[in-house]
Design a protein around this motif. Structure first.
Motif, mmCIF file in Angstrom:
data_model
loop_
_atom_site.group_PDB
_atom_site.id
_atom_site.type_symbol
_atom_site.label_atom_id
_atom_site.label_comp_id
_atom_site.label_asym_id
_atom_site.label_seq_id
_atom_site.Cartn_x
_atom_site.Cartn_y
_atom_site.Cartn_z
ATOM 1 N N CYS A 118 -21.390 -5.487 32.639
ATOM 2 C CA CYS A 118 -20.876 -6.842 32.502
ATOM 3 C C CYS A 118 -22.218 -7.630 32.980
ATOM 4 C CB CYS A 118 -20.347 -6.374 34.256
ATOM 5 S SG CYS A 118 -18.384 -6.365 34.491
ATOM 6 N N VAL A 171 -13.400 -8.497 35.156
ATOM 7 C CA VAL A 171 -13.745 -9.829 34.178
ATOM 8 C C VAL A 171 -11.926 -10.666 35.065
ATOM 9 C CG1 VAL A 171 -12.592 -9.684 31.603
ATOM 10 C CG2 VAL A 171 -14.877 -11.139 32.041
ATOM 11 N N TYR A 181 -17.592 -11.730 37.431
ATOM 12 C CA TYR A 181 -17.646 -10.453 36.339
ATOM 13 C C TYR A 181 -18.519 -9.372 38.145
ATOM 14 C CZ TYR A 181 -22.689 -11.822 36.856
ATOM 15 O OH TYR A 181 -24.112 -12.207 37.679
ATOM 16 N N TYR A 219 -21.147 -18.742 35.755
ATOM 17 C CA TYR A 219 -21.418 -17.353 35.795
ATOM 18 C C TYR A 219 -21.085 -16.914 37.693
ATOM 19 C CZ TYR A 219 -22.504 -17.277 30.756
ATOM 20 O OH TYR A 219 -22.576 -17.320 29.672
#
Length: 131
Positions: free
Chosen positions: A13, A54, A6, A32
């Motif tokens: 985000c 993304v 992100y 992540y």
């Protein structure tokens, strides 16, 4: 496990990551990393046109961006989100990406930026974030 990349500067985000953390608090589905980080540079290397909002990398090392990434995230979440992802996948990729790009182009204006430090997370969730 799916790695979700992100934009580390994007308010939308950050909200999306918080949304996913609430639905996967044990970190069984997702890890992540920001698109600006080391992990993105190494795992997204094959992309000539790296996304700015993304991308995901599946356990099978498949890379998905924009609308396709959102569809895979929905499927991984299951339930209603999988249904929404499946419905979204019925649209032609060009239409999906156009819709996605319309939001992505306006995300800073609509949701702000996050140039300050990341939100404080419980210690057990900090491990879900890659460099």
């Amino acid at each position: 496990m799916i790695t979700v990349f992100y934009d580390g500067q994007c308010g939308l985000c950050h909200r999306t990551v918080q949304f996913l953390l609430k639905r996967d608090p044990e970190g069984l589905l997702f890890r992540y990393a920001t698109l600006q980080g080391e992990t993105a540079q190494s795992l997204l290397e094959p992309l000539h046109d790296r996304p700015d909002s993304v991308a995901i990398v599946t356990p099978e090392k498949q890379i998905f961006v924009r609308g396709d990434a959102a569809i895979h995230i929905g499927k991984a979440l299951g339930g209603l989100w999988a249904f929404i992802g499946a419905a979204f996948s019925l649209l032609p990729r060009g239409v999906r990406d156009w819709m996605y790009n319309q939001i992505a182009q306006r995300r800073y204006r609509l949701f702000g930026t996050r140039s300050e430090s990341c939100p404080i997370l419980p210690a057990e969730q900090r491990a879900f974030f890659l460099p």
